[in-house]
Structures are given as structure tokens and as C-alpha cells.
Write a protein that holds these residues in place. Structure first.
Motif, PDB file in Angstrom:
ATOM      1  N   HIS A 219      10.030 -14.673 -28.735  1.00 18.40           N
ATOM      2  CA  HIS A 219      10.221 -14.131 -30.079  1.00 18.40           C
ATOM      3  C   HIS A 219       9.498 -12.800 -30.255  1.00 18.40           C
TER       4      HIS A 219
ATOM      5  N   ALA B   8      17.266 -14.523 -30.971  1.00 14.81           N
ATOM      6  CA  ALA B   8      15.891 -14.986 -30.791  1.00 14.81           C
ATOM      7  C   ALA B   8      14.981 -14.562 -31.935  1.00 14.81           C
ATOM      8  N   CYS B   9      15.234 -13.403 -32.524  1.00 10.30           N
ATOM      9  CA  CYS B   9      14.374 -12.850 -33.590  1.00 10.30           C
ATOM     10  C   CYS B   9      15.223 -12.407 -34.782  1.00 10.30           C
TER      11      CYS B   9
END
Length: 182
Positions: free
Chosen positions: A97, A129-130
Motif C-alpha cells: 500500500h 492497492a491504494c
């Protein structure tokens, strides 16, 4: 202090002191800088690579991975190694992350390797993911606008709106400008 007196000290003393410093301060960028400088001047690349691999496995940190990548960027035949470093770093549960790692990976694919399709794939993995990172979303619009289709850009804007990630300008105006300029 060691950096100031490199030339007056023995290599083994500087090397040992740097390694001891990294044991005490494992995330110190100055110590990593010193390690890379000494490693580039006085050791074989395999030894420094092995050290970075071992260090990144034992104490994974964004700083360690970025220094490992920066060391490899100086080498000409390191593309596969750099890809592997990014992939291993982002496979780590603690670092998956990390917005800075994802942004560096995208920039590497675009600016160094000049592979827009790979940069696009990395971008979509990164926003998965982020999803909270506005910087990553903006990278999609700013860096990948020539690669992404109008439909993909419009879909990205809708997802951003749903996630309440706001842009300061109307993306449709930018898309219209691009179409008139083309």
C-alpha cells in the motif's frame, strides 16, 4: 562525518561503520547513500545486490527498496532486476500500500523503459492497492492521458467522484481540448 573523511579512512573501516550504523538506524537514508557510494566505488555489484536483497528481506522498508532500485538504475543491463525489485517490494504485505513505490514504478515504466502499456497495467494495479491516493489517480490523468482511452479516462473520473476524490478542473474540458488539438 564519515562522508566528509572518506578519503582519509580505510575502506574496511568505512564499510564496517556503515553496516553497524544500519544495524542501529535501519531506515537512515544517509547511511544507505553511503552504502551505495562505497559499494559503487569499491565492491563488486553482486556483493551489494546480495546485501540489499538480504536487508530488504529481513527489514523491509520503502527506503531500502528505493535505494536498491536507485543502485540498479546506474547499471545498464538491470531492467529485469529493477522489475523484480519493484514486484518483490509490492508483493510484501507491509509495502503493497506504499503510494511512493507505486508512483516510482509507474514513472520507471514510462520514463526509463518507455513502455506505456506496462505503465498502464501498473497504474491499474496501483489504484486497486491504494484507492485512497489522489496522487495515484492524478498520475493516471496527467501521465497516462495519451495512453488511456477517452472511455477509460471518463470511467476513472466517475470512480473518483464515487470515492469523493475531487478534481479542481472539469475533465471533460481537458478531453475536449485534446480532441480539438488532435
Amino acid at each position: 562525518m564519515m562522508q566528509k573523511y572518506y578519503s582519509q579512512l580505510k575502506l574496511s573501516n568505512v564499510w564496517d561503520s556503515t553496516l553497524q550504523g544500519l544495524q542501529i538506524y535501519p531506515y537512515n537514508p544517509k547511511l544507505f547513500t553511503s552504502l551505495v557510494e562505497i559499494g559503487c566505488l569499491y565492491t563488486v555489484p553482486v556483493k551489494l545486490r546480495r546485501m540489499f536483497d538480504e536487508y530488504c528481506q529481513k527489514r523491509p522498508s520503502v527506503i531500502a527498496w528505493l535505494f536498491a532500485v536507485s543502485y540498479e538504475l546506474d547499471k545498464e543491463c538491470s531492467r529485469h532486476r529493477i522489475h523484480a525489485l519493484f514486484e518483490r517490494a509490492l508483493a510484501n504485505d507491509k509495502l503493497e500500500h506504499s503510494v511512493i513505490l507505486w508512483r516510482c514504478y509507474i514513472a520507471y515504466e514510462l520514463d526509463v523503459v518507455c513502455n506505456p502499456s506496462a505503465a498502464k497495467r501498473v497504474f491499474f494495479r496501483a489504484i486497486h492497492a491504494c484507492p485512497w491516493s489522489k496522487k495515484l489517480w492524478l498520475d493516471g490523468f496527467l501521465k497516462l492521458n495519451s495512453i488511456l482511452t477517452v472511455k477509460e479516462l471518463s470511467d476513472l473520473q466517475e470512480v473518483m467522484r464515487d470515492k469523493e476524490i475531487h478534481l479542481r478542473t472539469d475533465i471533460y474540458e481537458i478531453l475536449l481540448q485534446d480532441e480539438t488539438n488532435a
